[in-house]
Design an enzyme around this catalytic site. Structure first.
Site, PDB file in Angstrom:
ATOM      1  N   GLU A   1       0.852  -1.185   0.000  1.00  0.00           N
ATOM      2  CA  GLU A   1       0.000   0.000   0.000  1.00  0.00           C
ATOM      3  C   GLU A   1       0.897   1.247   0.000  1.00  0.00           C
ATOM      4  O   GLU A   1       1.888   1.263   0.711  1.00  0.00           O
ATOM      5  CB  GLU A   1      -0.904   0.047   1.235  1.00  0.00           C
ATOM      6  CG  GLU A   1      -1.933   1.169   1.141  1.00  0.00           C
ATOM      7  CD  GLU A   1      -2.923   1.213   2.308  1.00  0.00           C
ATOM      8  OE1 GLU A   1      -2.733   0.461   3.286  1.00  0.00           O
ATOM      9  OE2 GLU A   1      -3.863   2.001   2.231  1.00  0.00           O
TER      10      GLU A   1
ATOM     11  N   ASN B   1      -2.468  -6.293   5.339  1.00  0.00           N
ATOM     12  CA  ASN B   1      -2.488  -7.318   4.286  1.00  0.00           C
ATOM     13  C   ASN B   1      -3.363  -8.508   4.685  1.00  0.00           C
ATOM     14  O   ASN B   1      -3.294  -8.989   5.801  1.00  0.00           O
ATOM     15  CB  ASN B   1      -1.068  -7.826   4.035  1.00  0.00           C
ATOM     16  CG  ASN B   1      -0.058  -6.717   4.010  1.00  0.00           C
ATOM     17  OD1 ASN B   1      -0.151  -5.828   3.188  1.00  0.00           O
ATOM     18  ND2 ASN B   1       0.873  -6.722   4.955  1.00  0.00           N
TER      19      ASN B   1
ATOM     20  N   HIS C   1      -6.647  -1.969  15.184  1.00  0.00           N
ATOM     21  CA  HIS C   1      -6.875  -1.226  13.935  1.00  0.00           C
ATOM     22  C   HIS C   1      -6.665  -2.135  12.717  1.00  0.00           C
ATOM     23  O   HIS C   1      -7.521  -2.214  11.838  1.00  0.00           O
ATOM     24  CB  HIS C   1      -5.930  -0.026  13.890  1.00  0.00           C
ATOM     25  CG  HIS C   1      -6.044   0.801  12.648  1.00  0.00           C
ATOM     26  ND1 HIS C   1      -6.797   1.950  12.588  1.00  0.00           N
ATOM     27  CD2 HIS C   1      -5.516   0.646  11.414  1.00  0.00           C
ATOM     28  CE1 HIS C   1      -6.715   2.466  11.367  1.00  0.00           C
ATOM     29  NE2 HIS C   1      -5.942   1.688  10.634  1.00  0.00           N
ATOM     30  N   GLU C   2      -5.536  -2.812  12.687  1.00  0.00           N
ATOM     31  CA  GLU C   2      -5.247  -3.655  11.519  1.00  0.00           C
ATOM     32  C   GLU C   2      -6.226  -4.812  11.443  1.00  0.00           C
ATOM     33  O   GLU C   2      -6.671  -5.199  10.359  1.00  0.00           O
ATOM     34  CB  GLU C   2      -3.804  -4.175  11.545  1.00  0.00           C
ATOM     35  CG  GLU C   2      -2.736  -3.086  11.678  1.00  0.00           C
ATOM     36  CD  GLU C   2      -2.886  -1.930  10.707  1.00  0.00           C
ATOM     37  OE1 GLU C   2      -3.383  -2.133   9.589  1.00  0.00           O
ATOM     38  OE2 GLU C   2      -2.506  -0.795  11.079  1.00  0.00           O
TER      39      GLU C   2
HETATM   40  N1  TRP Z   1      -3.092   1.005   5.757  1.00  0.00           N
HETATM   41  C1  TRP Z   1      -2.178   1.107   6.842  1.00  0.00           C
HETATM   42  C2  TRP Z   1      -2.975   1.366   8.096  1.00  0.00           C
HETATM   43  O1  TRP Z   1      -3.731   2.294   8.187  1.00  0.00           O
HETATM   44  C3  TRP Z   1      -1.151   2.157   6.743  1.00  0.00           C
HETATM   45  C4  TRP Z   1      -0.306   2.288   5.541  1.00  0.00           C
HETATM   46  C5  TRP Z   1      -0.593   2.954   4.420  1.00  0.00           C
HETATM   47  C6  TRP Z   1       1.031   1.938   5.405  1.00  0.00           C
HETATM   48  N2  TRP Z   1       0.484   3.028   3.592  1.00  0.00           N
HETATM   49  C7  TRP Z   1       1.489   2.420   4.187  1.00  0.00           C
HETATM   50  C8  TRP Z   1       1.889   1.253   6.216  1.00  0.00           C
HETATM   51  C9  TRP Z   1       2.809   2.275   3.789  1.00  0.00           C
HETATM   52  C10 TRP Z   1       3.197   1.114   5.818  1.00  0.00           C
HETATM   53  C11 TRP Z   1       3.659   1.627   4.624  1.00  0.00           C
HETATM   54  O2  TRP Z   1      -2.904   0.667   9.033  1.00  0.00           O
HETATM   55 ZN    ZN Z   2      -5.584   1.806   8.644  1.00  0.00          ZN
END
Ligand code: TRP
Ligand code: ZN
Length: 869
Positions: free
Chosen positions: A122, A266, A298-299
């Site tokens: 991401e 993930n 959260h995750e």
């Molecule tokens: N989606 C992740 C969260 O909110 C955070 C995230 C977005 C992220 N981009 C990233 C983590 C790049 C690491 C690197 O928990």
């Molecule tokens: Zn998040």
């Protein structure tokens, strides 16, 4: 280089989609070979050009339906295939690429972390692994085969379920994973390494057994138990409060040391910054424990709000992030203290998010224009996004909100959705008209509510005149009226709460502010009330009501709502700081209101009524928090006046502080709300006492007897902030004890960077050569350099510009190694408009120097361009 912006309005459904993808990784830190075989379907029936995203790898070959294929164009960020019409409806594409994980310091795509190898995809990291339709509305079923050295990488992990494994002749081994749930590429993950594994089982409410596995560096198993317990609590809570159950047979979490952010959701294989997994009493503070619990939750919550229902495009990021932050906040509030959680979240929002909205990067929670997506994982999208969800919850109530959630999930499961899909589900499930509320998604900036009141003594009527106005922001000149829920309560002078009535009926305590000016009338009011306004921070706005000190002290003493009591004190502190800053700037002497001191004394005297709230009330806002309320920030003045306030409170309450300090006795360290609260208050007393003549003795002893990191760090913090005689001794004791442990040393680096000493910058520069420091580890960089730039207001903004020059040198290096981290660190520099002319000139000069570096990343380019516009 001219980075091109993308606009939300330009969204188009994809011409092609990938239904299935099979990935084969021949893993090696120096040279990894990736073979990606995709089944691709044409969606629009006519396009013959297939443009795939990809960069930062060595492209080896492409095959179409098994034949070598050469009809393509390649540029620095994509591969465009010109397909033969006969095959364009449905075909198989095989792409081979070579990667070098050990050289990938960007920590996006496939990279080496310590001795292991992992991914971060991401938002747009998958395209650093292979050419792909790397966009969240392309959902594919993934099969992943990993082959690697067996002794170096005994664990080979990916999303979904393990379906096969074996050994090769040359001492390597392989595994194959299959994820049954179609997902966008950003949720793909791979991990290879050697770990200690903590196993557990969770039985879902429908009786399915889920294997839980937590992977940490060898030797750290004993620091993983808290994270595991937090995971089980989160799984249970999501079933109870949101009726959401886990869907795979296995849930894995891996902790890695090199990570750009907090953690990543993930599918079935979360990857975490080790900072948000590892905790034991010796290495983690109470605050760390709570942070681990909240990030783990959260995750996990993303499994439904993010993964099962994902985002159509990245402009919709708040759809998953705002909602998931709201969910993790609710989890923490149901698990611990609701009031404490609310207060801490509001503090954070008011400083960091308000500052973002007041600066050059201001954007709505659903941005309209993006150059680098990584720049939009912001306080606005996350924290203000969560406030918008919370306002919906306030307007709808828990029952209708949950009905809306259920409808949203039912309609969008397995799909890529938009913010509009969410609001629409909420609207239909509740019957509440959200037409005007939707504007929160498209309007940036912090609205201001101005409130005045009238009391009609004769007719026993009390009126609130409420106006709303949102000042223009960098991205948006014209503003419209929003739908703002304003929660209120009334108290009489003796602290009795009054019921809210109109025409003989009880009325709601949440006012719907929808127009520019509105009058709200209340009947049967017999004495002029003290209004509590914006209770629980019912909307992310600034409130302007001309409170007297007496009214605020009434609220502090009598309000039923803990948030209101705390907020009253914030207003008192702010007024004291403002008045004294003006004195300071005119060379006049400073003075602290005796009334407020007495009120604070009384709060501390009665601490046993609410220990946590006492601590929060008595905690003086940080310099950065105070700074936020000024149009033009005076870093030296704020530091001096805050210091004066601190010393005045300490001197005046000294005896009582010492009494409370001695009264609070804790035996063995436990992470319970009660103990956390008591430690918090004891350590706050210590902090104030450090600024009195008792300081050196007390702090030294506190450090010596500390049997946990919370107490140890409290002593160190007090010693350095009050510049006590013992400070150097304590710092070097800590250093020799912990130099082997980067995560613990981060606390030490951050303390060093926020010292009030004159030579702090020189010290920071020297510490970059410390054996525990590593420029390629984002945690170290943030602890030492990030804390200096963002937390040490006075030193970073020193009038000679040395702080700015230092940060610029760092950013030039980081631009090459890790632009994502560079882009977070630059924030204090782009907010130059909030400083005096001389500082502005120096800050702009620094930005101009940066803008001229070769190969300026999109990440920095976007921010510098906006700032200098
Ligand atoms: N989606 C992740 C969260 O909110 C955070 C995230 C977005 C992220 N981009 C990233 C983590 C790049 C690491 C690197 O928990
Ligand atoms: Zn998040």
């Amino acid at each position: 280089m001219h980075a091109k912006a993308k606009y939300r309005k330009d969204y188009k459904t994809p011409d092609f989609t990938v239904t299935d993808i099979s990935l084969d990784f021949q893993l090696d830190p120096q040279k990894t070979r990736v073979t990606a075989i995709s089944r691709i379907k044409r969606l629009n029936g006519e396009s013959r050009e297939l443009r795939l995203d990809g960069h930062s790898f060595q492209f080896v070959s492409v095959k179409l339906n098994g034949r070598d294929f050469t009809d393509y164009q390649q540029n620095s960020e994509s591969l465009t295939l010109i397909l033969p019409e006969a095959e364009a409806d449905q075909f198989e594409l095989e792409i081979v690429t070579n990667l070098e994980p050990a050289a990938n310091t960007s920590l996006q795509g496939l990279y080496q972390s310590g001795e292991g190898i992992c991914t971060q995809c991401e938002a747009e990291g998958f395209r650093q692994i292979t050419y792909m339709l790397d966009r969240p509305d392309v959902l594919a079923r993934y099969t992943t085969k990993i082959t690697a050295d067996k002794s170096k990488y005994p664990y080979l992990l990916s999303n979904g379920n393990l379906v096969a494994s074996g050994d090769t002749e040359d001492g390597r081994h392989w595994v194959e994973w299959k994820d049954p749930f179609p997902k966008p590429s950003y949720l793909f993950a791979l991990v290879a390494g050697d770990f200690d594994v903590l196993h557990d089982v969770f039985v879902t409410k429908s009786g399915r057994e889920v294997t839980l596995a937590l992977y940490v560096d060898r030797g750290n198993a004993e620091r993983a138990h808290w994270a595991m317990q937090s995971l089980k609590n989160a799984m249970k809570w999501d079933e109870t409060r949101f009726n959401l159950e886990y869907d795979l047979d296995i849930y894995m979490i891996v902790a890695v040391d090199f990570f750009n952010m907090g953690a990543m959701e993930n599918k079935g294989l979360n990857i975490f910054n080790s900072k948000f997994v590892l905790a034991n009493p010796q290495t983690a503070t109470d605050e760390d424990y709570l942070a681990v619990e909240s990030v783990i939750a959260h995750e996990y919550f993303h499994n439904w709000t993010g993964n099962r229902v994902t985002c159509r495009d990245w402009f919709q990021l708040s759809l998953k992030e705002g909602l998931t932050v709201f969910r993790d906040q609710e989890f923490s509030s149901d698990t611990g203290s609701r009031a404490v959680n609310r207060i801490n979240n509001v503090k954070f929002l008011r400083t960091a998010q308000f500052a973002e909205d007041a600066g050059p990067m201001s954007h709505p929670i659903r941005p309209e224009k993006v150059i680098e997506m990584n720049n939009f994982y912001t306080m606005t999208v996350y924290e203000k996004g969560a406030e918008v969800i919370r306002m919906l919850h306030t307007l709808l109530g828990e029952k209708a909100f949950q009905a809306g959630m259920a409808l949203y999930i039912a309609e969008n499961d397995g799909k890529a959705a938009t913010c509009e899909d969410f609001v629409s589900a909420m609207e239909r499930a509740s019957g509440v008209d959200l037409a005007q509320f939707r504007r929160w998604y498209s309007q940036s900036g912090t609205p201001e509510l101005t409130v005045s009141d009238e009391f009609d003594e004769k007719h026993h009527i009390y009126r609130l005149n409420v106006s709303q106005m949102t000042p223009p922001t960098a991205d948006q000149m014209d503003k419209v009226n929003l739908h703002i829920p304003l929660k209120i309560a009334f108290y009489d002078e003796s602290g009795m709460s009054l019921s809210l009535q109109k025409d003989g009926q009880t009325v709601s305590d949440v006012l719907d502010v929808i127009h520019t000016d509105q009058i709200f009338e209340f009947h049967n009011i017999y004495h002029r009330p003290v209004p509590a306004l914006l209770c629980d921070f019912s909307a992310p706005v600034k409130l302007d009501y001309d409170y007297t000190t007496k009214q605020l002290i009434t609220l502090l003493k009598f309000a039923k709502n803990e948030f209101v009591r705390w907020d009253a004190v914030q207003m008192l502190f702010n007024a004291e700081l403002r008045r004294n800053l003006s004195n300071y700037q005119q060379g006049l002497s400073l003075d602290f209101s005796a009334e407020i001191l007495t009120a604070l004394y009384q709060v501390l005297e009665n601490y046993s009524q609410d220990v946590e709230l006492t601590t929060l009330i008595l905690t003086l806002p940080k310099e950065t928090e105070f700074a936020e309320s000024f149009k033009v920030i005076d870093p030296e003045g704020i530091a001096a006046v805050r210091q004066f306030m601190l010393r005045t409170i300490a001197d005046n309450l000294k005896e009582l502080l010492l009494k409370v300090y001695n009264q609070i006795r804790l035996e063995t360290y436990r992470v319970t709300s009660q103990d956390i609260a008591l430690r918090g208050l004891k350590n706050l007393c210590l902090y104030y006492l450090a600024f009195t003549n008792l300081g050196n003795n007390l702090v030294n002893k506190h450090y010596l007897y500390a049997d946990n990191m919370t107490d140890c760090l409290a002593a160190l913090n007090a010693a350095t902030k009050a510049q006590l005689a013992c400070q150097e001794n304590l710092l070097s004791d800590f250093e020799s004890k912990w130099q082997h442990d980067g995560l613990v040393m981060d606390k030490w680096f951050a303390l060093q960077a926020t010292r009030p000493n004159e030579n702090v910058l020189m010290n920071v520069v020297q510490l970059m050569d410390h054996p525990s420091f590593n420029f390629n580890n984002p945690n170290r960089v943030r602890a030492l350099i990030g804390s200096f730039a963002a937390q040490n207001l006075k030193a970073f903004h020193s009038a000679d510009g040395a702080g700015y020059r230092f940060l610029t040198d760092i950013l030039i290096r980081l631009n090459d190694t890790n632009p994502q981290v560079a882009s977070r660190l630059i924030e204090p520099l782009i907010r130059f408009a909030r400083y005096d002319a001389q500082r502005q000139t120096l800050m702009k000069r620094a930005l101009e120097r940066l803008s001229e570096v070769e190969n300026l990343s999109k990440d920095l380019f976007e921010k510098i361009e906006k700032a200098l516009q």
